[in-house]
Design a protein around this motif. Structure first.
Motif, PDB file in Angstrom:
ATOM      1  N   ALA A  45      -5.603   0.271  -7.462  1.00 40.70           N
ATOM      2  CA  ALA A  45      -6.942   0.469  -8.031  1.00 40.70           C
ATOM      3  C   ALA A  45      -7.319  -0.709  -8.925  1.00 40.70           C
ATOM      4  O   ALA A  45      -8.460  -1.179  -8.894  1.00 40.70           O
ATOM      5  CB  ALA A  45      -6.999   1.776  -8.816  1.00 40.70           C
ATOM      6  N   ASP A  50     -11.222  -0.927  -9.421  1.00 39.73           N
ATOM      7  CA  ASP A  50     -11.621   0.468  -9.616  1.00 39.73           C
ATOM      8  C   ASP A  50     -10.999   0.959 -10.923  1.00 39.73           C
ATOM      9  O   ASP A  50      -9.928   1.575 -10.942  1.00 39.73           O
ATOM     10  CB  ASP A  50     -11.161   1.301  -8.427  1.00 39.73           C
ATOM     11  CG  ASP A  50     -11.687   2.727  -8.456  1.00 39.73           C
ATOM     12  OD1 ASP A  50     -12.144   3.188  -9.531  1.00 39.73           O
ATOM     13  OD2 ASP A  50     -11.620   3.393  -7.405  1.00 39.73           O
ATOM     14  N   GLU A  53     -10.283   4.872 -11.334  1.00 37.73           N
ATOM     15  CA  GLU A  53      -9.107   5.324 -10.578  1.00 37.73           C
ATOM     16  C   GLU A  53      -7.818   4.797 -11.217  1.00 37.73           C
ATOM     17  O   GLU A  53      -6.826   5.519 -11.303  1.00 37.73           O
ATOM     18  CB  GLU A  53      -9.217   4.846  -9.117  1.00 37.73           C
ATOM     19  CG  GLU A  53      -8.059   5.276  -8.240  1.00 37.73           C
ATOM     20  CD  GLU A  53      -8.051   6.756  -7.890  1.00 37.73           C
ATOM     21  OE1 GLU A  53      -7.071   7.183  -7.253  1.00 37.73           O
ATOM     22  OE2 GLU A  53      -8.988   7.494  -8.245  1.00 37.73           O
TER      23      GLU A  53
END
Length: 133
Positions: A45, A50, A53
């Motif tokens: 992630a 991200d 996440e």
């Protein structure tokens, strides 16, 4: 029914079955495996950018490590000092993961993964005769 949803449902049922049949030794092993999986997912992630996440997976890894630490019982050990050292290592690992989360630092995640792999390799070498005790 969506095939991915069916697969996730099967995996959930399968993992519940494994947990219900597992020995305490195997449960600890599964926790360590789960912690390593979450660390790998956090790194993935982070690499994708991200952030949400990454934070979620690091949080899950921290929860697992806290669970491992909470499961320690120095009073039941032949070597209470080693249990205290392991508890301190788990605290260090959770602190490093919190720092890794804030700093978006993959190397800190790797450091904790290496430490957990080392602990797990020792755990994996416990002879079957001692696993029940």
């Amino acid at each position: 029914m969506n095939p991915m949803r069916a697969l996730r449902q099967y995996q959930k049922v399968n993992s519940h079955a494994q947990i219900s049949e597992a020995t305490p030794y195997r449960l600890v092993q599964m926790l360590m495996e789960g912690g390593l999986d979450r660390l790998a997912q956090a790194k993935g992630a982070l690499a994708r950018g991200d952030v949400a996440e990454k934070g979620l997976m690091i949080g899950k890894a921290i929860d697992i490590i806290i669970g491992l630490r909470d499961g320690l019982d120095a009073q039941k050990s032949e070597n209470p000092a080693s249990i205290e050292q392991l508890a301190s290592l788990y605290v260090y690992m959770t602190n490093r993961l919190m720092q890794a989360n804030i700093a978006n630092d993959a190397e800190m995640i790797d450091e904790v993964a290496r430490l957990l792999i080392t602990v797990k390799s020792g755990w994996d070498q416990i002879p079957p005769a001692q696993q029940a005790g």
